[in-house]
Design an enzyme around this catalytic site. Structure first.
Site, PDB file in Angstrom:
ATOM      1  N   ARG A 123       0.852  -1.244  -0.213  1.00 59.50           N
ATOM      2  CA  ARG A 123       0.057   0.046   0.085  1.00 59.50           C
ATOM      3  C   ARG A 123       0.802   1.131   0.104  1.00 59.50           C
ATOM      4  O   ARG A 123       0.451   2.353   0.535  1.00 59.50           O
ATOM      5  CB  ARG A 123      -1.001   0.077   1.215  1.00 59.50           C
ATOM      6  CG  ARG A 123      -1.686  -1.017   1.191  1.00 59.50           C
ATOM      7  CD  ARG A 123      -3.156  -0.978   1.923  1.00 59.50           C
ATOM      8  NE  ARG A 123      -4.295  -1.835   1.894  1.00 59.50           N
ATOM      9  CZ  ARG A 123      -3.958  -2.961   2.625  1.00 59.50           C
ATOM     10  NH1 ARG A 123      -3.130  -3.014   3.534  1.00 59.50           N
ATOM     11  NH2 ARG A 123      -4.615  -4.178   2.645  1.00 59.50           N
ATOM     12  N   LYS A 145       3.684  11.584 -10.979  1.00 56.52           N
ATOM     13  CA  LYS A 145       2.607  10.682 -11.952  1.00 56.52           C
ATOM     14  C   LYS A 145       3.489   9.384 -12.176  1.00 56.52           C
ATOM     15  O   LYS A 145       4.796   9.288 -12.390  1.00 56.52           O
ATOM     16  CB  LYS A 145       2.365  11.349 -13.277  1.00 56.52           C
ATOM     17  CG  LYS A 145       1.383  12.446 -13.402  1.00 56.52           C
ATOM     18  CD  LYS A 145       1.010  12.836 -14.567  1.00 56.52           C
ATOM     19  CE  LYS A 145      -0.050  14.117 -14.823  1.00 56.52           C
ATOM     20  NZ  LYS A 145      -0.465  14.385 -16.076  1.00 56.52           N
ATOM     21  N   GLU A 187      10.848  18.461 -24.474  1.00 54.78           N
ATOM     22  CA  GLU A 187      10.019  18.860 -23.288  1.00 54.78           C
ATOM     23  C   GLU A 187      10.640  20.057 -22.748  1.00 54.78           C
ATOM     24  O   GLU A 187       9.932  20.924 -21.853  1.00 54.78           O
ATOM     25  CB  GLU A 187      10.099  17.596 -22.538  1.00 54.78           C
ATOM     26  CG  GLU A 187       9.512  16.407 -22.764  1.00 54.78           C
ATOM     27  CD  GLU A 187       8.002  16.481 -22.436  1.00 54.78           C
ATOM     28  OE1 GLU A 187       7.500  17.448 -22.181  1.00 54.78           O
ATOM     29  OE2 GLU A 187       7.514  15.256 -22.777  1.00 54.78           O
ATOM     30  N   LYS A 229       8.329  23.147 -13.479  1.00 60.89           N
ATOM     31  CA  LYS A 229       7.296  22.031 -13.265  1.00 60.89           C
ATOM     32  C   LYS A 229       6.969  21.886 -11.666  1.00 60.89           C
ATOM     33  O   LYS A 229       5.830  21.649 -11.451  1.00 60.89           O
ATOM     34  CB  LYS A 229       7.898  20.653 -13.441  1.00 60.89           C
ATOM     35  CG  LYS A 229       7.277  19.475 -13.164  1.00 60.89           C
ATOM     36  CD  LYS A 229       6.869  18.374 -14.290  1.00 60.89           C
ATOM     37  CE  LYS A 229       5.891  17.428 -13.948  1.00 60.89           C
ATOM     38  NZ  LYS A 229       5.853  16.212 -14.791  1.00 60.89           N
ATOM     39  N   GLU A 239      -3.740  17.730 -11.404  1.00 62.14           N
ATOM     40  CA  GLU A 239      -4.221  18.128 -12.806  1.00 62.14           C
ATOM     41  C   GLU A 239      -5.859  18.575 -12.745  1.00 62.14           C
ATOM     42  O   GLU A 239      -6.194  18.097 -13.278  1.00 62.14           O
ATOM     43  CB  GLU A 239      -3.949  17.181 -13.623  1.00 62.14           C
ATOM     44  CG  GLU A 239      -3.859  17.798 -15.085  1.00 62.14           C
ATOM     45  CD  GLU A 239      -3.265  16.858 -16.065  1.00 62.14           C
ATOM     46  OE1 GLU A 239      -2.165  16.280 -15.803  1.00 62.14           O
ATOM     47  OE2 GLU A 239      -3.990  16.819 -17.292  1.00 62.14           O
ATOM     48  N   ARG A 243      -1.882  22.180 -14.093  1.00 59.80           N
ATOM     49  CA  ARG A 243      -0.976  21.230 -14.348  1.00 59.80           C
ATOM     50  C   ARG A 243      -1.269  20.651 -16.093  1.00 59.80           C
ATOM     51  O   ARG A 243      -0.510  20.108 -16.760  1.00 59.80           O
ATOM     52  CB  ARG A 243      -1.103  20.021 -13.588  1.00 59.80           C
ATOM     53  CG  ARG A 243      -0.053  18.822 -13.817  1.00 59.80           C
ATOM     54  CD  ARG A 243       0.151  17.961 -12.878  1.00 59.80           C
ATOM     55  NE  ARG A 243       1.227  16.974 -13.064  1.00 59.80           N
ATOM     56  CZ  ARG A 243       1.805  16.077 -12.284  1.00 59.80           C
ATOM     57  NH1 ARG A 243       1.261  16.374 -10.838  1.00 59.80           N
ATOM     58  NH2 ARG A 243       2.678  15.313 -12.578  1.00 59.80           N
ATOM     59  N   ASN A 247       0.757  19.737 -20.884  1.00 58.05           N
ATOM     60  CA  ASN A 247       0.427  18.897 -21.995  1.00 58.05           C
ATOM     61  C   ASN A 247       0.545  19.689 -23.127  1.00 58.05           C
ATOM     62  O   ASN A 247      -0.150  19.095 -24.251  1.00 58.05           O
ATOM     63  CB  ASN A 247      -0.927  18.283 -21.628  1.00 58.05           C
ATOM     64  CG  ASN A 247      -1.076  17.503 -20.597  1.00 58.05           C
ATOM     65  OD1 ASN A 247       0.212  16.634 -20.126  1.00 58.05           O
ATOM     66  ND2 ASN A 247      -1.992  17.316 -19.991  1.00 58.05           N
ATOM     67  N   HIS A 250       0.804  17.811 -26.599  1.00 59.14           N
ATOM     68  CA  HIS A 250       0.811  16.489 -26.448  1.00 59.14           C
ATOM     69  C   HIS A 250      -0.485  15.840 -27.030  1.00 59.14           C
ATOM     70  O   HIS A 250      -0.530  14.647 -27.281  1.00 59.14           O
ATOM     71  CB  HIS A 250       0.701  16.146 -24.583  1.00 59.14           C
ATOM     72  CG  HIS A 250       1.962  16.133 -24.111  1.00 59.14           C
ATOM     73  ND1 HIS A 250       2.905  17.379 -24.028  1.00 59.14           N
ATOM     74  CD2 HIS A 250       2.856  15.186 -23.390  1.00 59.14           C
ATOM     75  CE1 HIS A 250       4.047  16.832 -23.699  1.00 59.14           C
ATOM     76  NE2 HIS A 250       3.998  15.655 -23.188  1.00 59.14           N
ATOM     77  N   HIS A 254       0.181  12.572 -29.095  1.00 61.95           N
ATOM     78  CA  HIS A 254      -0.370  11.274 -28.586  1.00 61.95           C
ATOM     79  C   HIS A 254      -0.958  10.615 -29.923  1.00 61.95           C
ATOM     80  O   HIS A 254      -0.948   9.500 -30.302  1.00 61.95           O
ATOM     81  CB  HIS A 254      -1.268  11.413 -27.505  1.00 61.95           C
ATOM     82  CG  HIS A 254      -0.590  11.430 -26.194  1.00 61.95           C
ATOM     83  ND1 HIS A 254      -1.208  12.220 -25.196  1.00 61.95           N
ATOM     84  CD2 HIS A 254       0.651  11.347 -26.027  1.00 61.95           C
ATOM     85  CE1 HIS A 254      -0.247  12.044 -24.361  1.00 61.95           C
ATOM     86  NE2 HIS A 254       0.943  11.639 -24.663  1.00 61.95           N
ATOM     87  N   HIS A 268       8.712   9.899 -28.021  1.00 63.90           N
ATOM     88  CA  HIS A 268       7.823  10.986 -27.558  1.00 63.90           C
ATOM     89  C   HIS A 268       8.143  12.299 -27.506  1.00 63.90           C
ATOM     90  O   HIS A 268       7.380  13.153 -27.939  1.00 63.90           O
ATOM     91  CB  HIS A 268       7.707  10.521 -26.054  1.00 63.90           C
ATOM     92  CG  HIS A 268       6.933  11.587 -25.296  1.00 63.90           C
ATOM     93  ND1 HIS A 268       5.384  11.395 -25.365  1.00 63.90           N
ATOM     94  CD2 HIS A 268       7.149  12.241 -24.368  1.00 63.90           C
ATOM     95  CE1 HIS A 268       4.829  12.421 -24.632  1.00 63.90           C
ATOM     96  NE2 HIS A 268       6.024  12.827 -23.901  1.00 63.90           N
TER      97      HIS A 268
END
Ligand code: GLY
Length: 371
Positions: A123, A145, A187, A229, A239, A243, A247, A250, A254, A268
């Site tokens: 956990r 993330k 990035e 960041k 987010e 946040r 993206n 992105h 994607h 990427h």
């Protein structure tokens, strides 16, 4: 140059990102104060293990830390259920407990998978990120993330689980293939474009030196990206709003990654760079910014020798309508509407939920005709 410390202030989940040369060799000294007993488990990939694992293990052992390590196969296909369960079961076999430390030592794939394994194992156990790619240093290792890919898409299963420490050793960037370094740079450029015009000016001036190996330039670019960041994550950890600016580029990226099968055809960070150029072009067509902004974005990416246009992606691409349909499957879709990050100028990005799909289709069709 020394070591810079960027705090990520999240109450009880606060931690530091330490940035500088020689941090792998100092890892034992940096991590030991966090340990409740001197035990840690490293998960890495085979490429990083061959290049740097022995040094990391010696640095930890020099501080009396008992270490075990597991090297997973390199590559995006590792970031799925099979290697995830292997990692969790290996950690349990190593008898890693909540008072111990897991170390994610690698690029974004390792960081995301190991972070998720740490989030669910018993956990939740603590973990340290030691990112070894530019992309992981400036983006994926910071902000908590974590996750894996499934047959349905990328990063669809995961958790927010903040690391206890991030060690970004600038020296490891020297061992990256130039293409990977430049992909990570996509990035870095994103941060200037989304919120710091002065940083974009700096990148125009010093980006070429950074790519050529200038350590001071690399250090500054990582530090400024991480500062940005950290600030965004502090204000919007999960987010709900701001946040999403991270993206930028992105939604396009994607769709292009899906269309190219997440293959070597498009890394990427390369997709992010092309996506940023498209997002600025779209913003200009919507009358949000002047033509100067997309022109500067494109000129800088070109000057860096990066992919800029759809024409720079090798092989066939689907029609514009099919690319827009791929965007519709993105997890950033909210209530069935496409979400784009647009800009009023360099450093002035914002979230837009109401972009006419026809305009996006026309922009992509034009880019495809240029191929
Ligand atoms: N990579 C985007 C984020 O961390 O939110």
């Amino acid at each position: 140059m020394g070591i810079d410390v960027v705090p990520v202030a999240l109450g009880a989940r606060s931690y530091e990102v330490r940035i500088g040369s020689g941090l792998i060799d100092r890892a034992g000294v940096e991590i030991a104060p966090l340990l409740r007993r001197k035990k840690a488990a490293i998960i890495t990939d085979e490429t990083v293990a061959a290049a740097h694992l022995a040094r990391l293990v010696s640095a930890l052992e020099a501080e009396g830390i008992v270490v075990s390590s597991l090297a997973l196969p390199p590559g995006e296909s590792t970031k799925g259920w099979a290697q995830f369960s292997r990692a969790v079961e290996w950690l349990l076999e190593q008898k890693i407990e909540r008072r111990d430390m897991v170390i994610a030592f690698g690029g974004g794939v390792v960081g995301d998978l190991v972070g998720f394994a740490s989030a669910v194992m018993r956990r939740g156990v603590r973990f340290v990120q030691i990112p070894t790619t530019l992309l992981a240093q400036v983006d994926s290792s910071v902000g908590g993330k974590t996750g894996i890919n499934t047959a349905q898409g990328k990063n669809l299963v995961g958790a927010f689980h903040q690391p206890s420490l991030v060690l970004a050793d600038i020296d490891v960037l020297a061992t990256l293939p130039p293409r990977d370094l430049l992909a990570g740079y996509g990035e870095v450029v994103k941060y200037g474009l989304l919120g710091d015009a002065a940083f974009f000016d700096w990148l125009e001036a010093y980006g070429p030196a950074l790519a050529a190996g200038d350590t001071a330039a690399r250090h500054h670019a990582v530090k400024r990206s991480v500062e940005m960041k950290a600030g965004i994550v502090e204000r919007d950890e999960t987010e709900e709003g701001e946040r999403a600016l991270l993206n930028l580029g992105h939604t396009f990226c994607h769709a292009l990654e899906k269309a190219t099968g997440y293959s070597e055809r498009l890394l990427h960070g390369e997709g992010v760079a092309i996506g940023c150029a498209l997002a600025f072009e779209l913003s200009q067509r919507l009358g949000l910014c002047s033509q100067e902004a997309p022109s500067r974005v494109r000129a800088h990416l070109r000057a860096m020798g990066m992919k800029v246009d759809l024409a720079d992606i090798p092989g066939d691409l689907p029609e514009a309508e099919a690319l827009v349909a791929l965007m519709g499957q993105d997890k950033k879709v909210v209530d069935g509407r496409l979400r784009f990050i647009l800009a009023r100028g360099i450093g002035e990005a914002f979230v837009a939920d109401d972009v006419p799909p026809d305009l996006v289709t026309a922009l992509l069709a034009e880019g495809l005709r240029g191929r």
